[in-house]
Design a protein around this motif. Structure first.
Motif, PDB file in Angstrom:
ATOM      1  N   ALA A   1       0.843  -1.262   0.039  1.00 50.03           N
ATOM      2  CA  ALA A   1      -0.039  -0.031   0.033  1.00 50.03           C
ATOM      3  C   ALA A   1       0.990   1.315  -0.002  1.00 50.03           C
ATOM      4  CB  ALA A   1      -1.070  -0.046   1.132  1.00 50.03           C
ATOM      5  N   VAL A   2       1.938   1.216   0.744  1.00 42.18           N
ATOM      6  CA  VAL A   2       2.917   2.499   0.742  1.00 42.18           C
ATOM      7  C   VAL A   2       3.929   2.274  -0.449  1.00 42.18           C
ATOM      8  CG1 VAL A   2       2.735   2.667   3.083  1.00 42.18           C
ATOM      9  CG2 VAL A   2       4.667   1.430   2.309  1.00 42.18           C
ATOM     10  N   SER A   3       3.769   1.218  -1.413  1.00 38.81           N
ATOM     11  CA  SER A   3       4.840   1.026  -2.334  1.00 38.81           C
ATOM     12  C   SER A   3       5.005   2.276  -3.266  1.00 38.81           C
ATOM     13  CB  SER A   3       4.743  -0.196  -3.172  1.00 38.81           C
ATOM     14  OG  SER A   3       3.478  -0.054  -3.757  1.00 38.81           O
ATOM     15  N   TYR A   4       3.794   2.832  -3.660  1.00 39.85           N
ATOM     16  CA  TYR A   4       4.003   4.098  -4.610  1.00 39.85           C
ATOM     17  C   TYR A   4       4.613   5.360  -4.104  1.00 39.85           C
ATOM     18  CZ  TYR A   4       2.044   8.143  -6.896  1.00 39.85           C
ATOM     19  OH  TYR A   4       2.107   9.381  -7.644  1.00 39.85           O
ATOM     20  N   ALA A   5       4.472   5.553  -2.687  1.00 39.87           N
ATOM     21  CA  ALA A   5       5.335   6.457  -2.189  1.00 39.87           C
ATOM     22  C   ALA A   5       6.618   6.216  -1.939  1.00 39.87           C
ATOM     23  CB  ALA A   5       4.819   6.919  -0.770  1.00 39.87           C
ATOM     24  N   PHE A   6       7.028   5.092  -1.434  1.00 36.84           N
ATOM     25  CA  PHE A   6       8.285   4.414  -1.486  1.00 36.84           C
ATOM     26  C   PHE A   6       9.127   4.592  -2.882  1.00 36.84           C
ATOM     27  CE2 PHE A   6      11.541   1.137  -1.626  1.00 36.84           C
ATOM     28  CZ  PHE A   6      12.334   1.579  -0.479  1.00 36.84           C
ATOM     29  N   TYR A   7       8.461   4.140  -3.833  1.00 35.78           N
ATOM     30  CA  TYR A   7       9.017   4.281  -5.184  1.00 35.78           C
ATOM     31  C   TYR A   7       9.279   5.848  -5.538  1.00 35.78           C
ATOM     32  CZ  TYR A   7       9.520   4.256 -10.020  1.00 35.78           C
ATOM     33  OH  TYR A   7       9.880   4.485 -11.441  1.00 35.78           O
ATOM     34  N   LEU A   8       8.446   6.701  -5.376  1.00 37.02           N
ATOM     35  CA  LEU A   8       8.511   8.066  -5.752  1.00 37.02           C
ATOM     36  C   LEU A   8       9.887   8.867  -4.926  1.00 37.02           C
ATOM     37  CD1 LEU A   8       5.280  10.009  -6.022  1.00 37.02           C
ATOM     38  CD2 LEU A   8       6.923   9.118  -7.947  1.00 37.02           C
ATOM     39  N   PHE A   9      10.015   8.275  -3.714  1.00 42.88           N
ATOM     40  CA  PHE A   9      10.736   8.930  -3.025  1.00 42.88           C
ATOM     41  C   PHE A   9      11.986   8.355  -2.711  1.00 42.88           C
ATOM     42  CE2 PHE A   9       6.819  10.799  -0.975  1.00 42.88           C
ATOM     43  CZ  PHE A   9       6.888  11.793  -1.716  1.00 42.88           C
ATOM     44  N   HIS A  10      12.156   6.995  -2.802  1.00 44.30           N
ATOM     45  CA  HIS A  10      13.546   6.309  -2.586  1.00 44.30           C
ATOM     46  C   HIS A  10      14.746   6.703  -3.093  1.00 44.30           C
ATOM     47  CE1 HIS A  10      13.104   4.315  -6.191  1.00 44.30           C
ATOM     48  NE2 HIS A  10      14.089   3.735  -5.928  1.00 44.30           N
ATOM     49  N   LEU A  11      14.617   6.967  -4.439  1.00 43.81           N
ATOM     50  CA  LEU A  11      16.125   7.554  -4.979  1.00 43.81           C
ATOM     51  C   LEU A  11      16.256   8.936  -4.419  1.00 43.81           C
ATOM     52  CD1 LEU A  11      18.147   6.929  -7.066  1.00 43.81           C
ATOM     53  CD2 LEU A  11      16.844   8.067  -8.768  1.00 43.81           C
ATOM     54  N   LEU A  12      15.430   9.868  -4.048  1.00 39.95           N
ATOM     55  CA  LEU A  12      15.923  11.150  -3.831  1.00 39.95           C
ATOM     56  C   LEU A  12      16.491  10.885  -2.259  1.00 39.95           C
ATOM     57  CD1 LEU A  12      12.900  13.136  -4.677  1.00 39.95           C
ATOM     58  CD2 LEU A  12      15.310  13.075  -5.886  1.00 39.95           C
ATOM     59  N   ILE A  13      16.076   9.892  -1.511  1.00 40.05           N
ATOM     60  CA  ILE A  13      16.486   9.880  -0.128  1.00 40.05           C
ATOM     61  C   ILE A  13      17.759   9.260  -0.322  1.00 40.05           C
ATOM     62  CG2 ILE A  13      15.861   8.801   1.916  1.00 40.05           C
ATOM     63  CD1 ILE A  13      12.922   9.272   1.472  1.00 40.05           C
TER      64      ILE A  13
END
Length: 367
Positions: free
Chosen positions: A285-297
């Motif tokens: 359920a949180v994979s979309y947010a994780f995908y969007l932010f993971h590389l930046l972080i």
């Protein structure tokens, strides 16, 4: 759309989304190349083909949208729901990318506002030169936005076809996914580029066709053993030929399609397995947010450690990677809870269920 089978929740596919996001995270961790020692070698050998996780996302998207599609849903309502689902987090992701671009990640700092505006409007990937503009991973959202735009029309066509014709369309979509990278030199970049919405449309269409065949009962789907085996074999093939344009999706398209259908079949039968367990579904359920932010972080965190002058021993590298993952996961959960979900409620408020005809008549009858 005629329906002859029940349509349970496909929790295994939600869990599979998390696996795809995790593979993409490992791929980007590998590409940064600062883990050091045997850990970097393991990443190089295991996740060189991690970009194929995006192909799995596209197939899953077409499958899940078709599985949950309700006949009678208006085009405007479908588009509004999709916009509410992806856009709030997308705006936050672009804003975060701009902040980090001018601080910790100078490689993504924009030099021209026009591509950034295009990225905000979800059209930047139509120009292959703007692939990394804004949030570097958001080119996939541009593809998804195009898929969402096309979905009401695609499903209307597919729903009117006989099962045999849908099966042929699925085979044609598979063939197109394989053929497009084979002819990159002959095709215009707007089709041939791996970030092209047009070039990636066949993967989405394949997901639509498979879900329709299973939803109407025309096909049960493959066994889980076959799905897992072909998916792993295709991934290994891509991992062994990373310099080929086929490695983005062509080697894995058959396996990922069969895996998606096999997991759906398992859920229909009521034994979804590990991916359908509550922890994996929650992570999905949180994979979309994780995908969007993971590389930046991930890049910002590595940049901070480099600024401090930390040496890249095996233990230090493991600590950097683990903390980056945990920070990305924590930020993703917060973004999902306090941005994504409220955004959906704000932009797409729930409407009360329609009153049955007889009750409507009684409600409007004078006492």
């Amino acid at each position: 759309m005629a329906v002859s089978v029940s349509h349970p929740r496909l929790d295994s596919l939600t869990g599979l989304r998390w696996v795809a996001a995790l593979v993409v995270f490992a791929f980007h961790l590998r590409n940064i190349g600062q883990i050091g020692g045997i850990a970097q070698k393991v990443l190089n050998h295991a996740f060189g083909a991690g970009a194929t996780g995006v192909s799995l996302f596209f197939i899953l998207s077409g499958f899940v949208l078709t599985w949950s599609h309700r006949p009678g849903t208006t085009v405007a309502r479908f588009w509004r729901k999709r916009l509410a689902r992806i856009y709030p987090l997308h705006v936050v992701g672009v804003a975060l990318a701009l902040v980090l671009g001018f601080t910790l990640i100078p490689r993504i700092a924009p030099t021209d506002p026009i591509p950034v505006i295009a990225n905000l409007l979800l059209v930047s990937a139509w120009n292959p030169e703007w692939l990394q503009v804004g949030n570097p991973v958001s080119w996939t959202l541009v593809c998804e936005a195009f898929f969402y735009l096309a979905f009401p029309f695609l499903i209307a066509v597919v729903a009117r076809l006989r099962s045999a014709a849908v099966a042929v369309l699925a085979l044609a979509s598979t063939a197109a996914t394989i053929a497009i990278p084979l002819f990159t030199d002959q095709l215009p970049a707007i089709v041939a580029a791996h970030s092209s919405p047009l070039g990636r449309l066949p993967e989405f269409l394949l997901g639509i066709c498979l879900a329709h065949l299973m939803r109407t009962g025309a096909w049960r789907g493959p066994s889980l053993t076959l799905g897992v085996f072909t998916a792993l074999a295709g991934y290994a093939w891509a991992n062994d030929d990373l310099t080929s344009p086929l490695s983005y999706s062509a080697y894995t398209v058959v396996g990922f399609a069969l895996l998606t259908a096999a997991l759906a079949r398992a859920d229909i039968a009521g034994h979804g397995g590990l991916l359908a367990t509550r922890p994996l579904v929650t992570l999905g359920a949180v994979s979309y947010a994780f995908y969007l932010f993971h590389l930046l972080i991930l890049e910002a965190w590595v940049s901070l450690w480099n600024a401090v002058g930390i040496t890249h021993s095996w233990s230090t590298s493991a600590l950097v990677a683990t903390t980056a993952f945990l920070i990305a996961l924590g930020v993703s959960w917060l973004a999902h809870r306090y941005i994504e979900q409220p955004g959906v409620r704000l932009l797409n408020p729930r409407r009360p269920a329609p009153m049955p005809v007889r009750e409507r008549e009684l409600a409007h009858t004078p006492a």
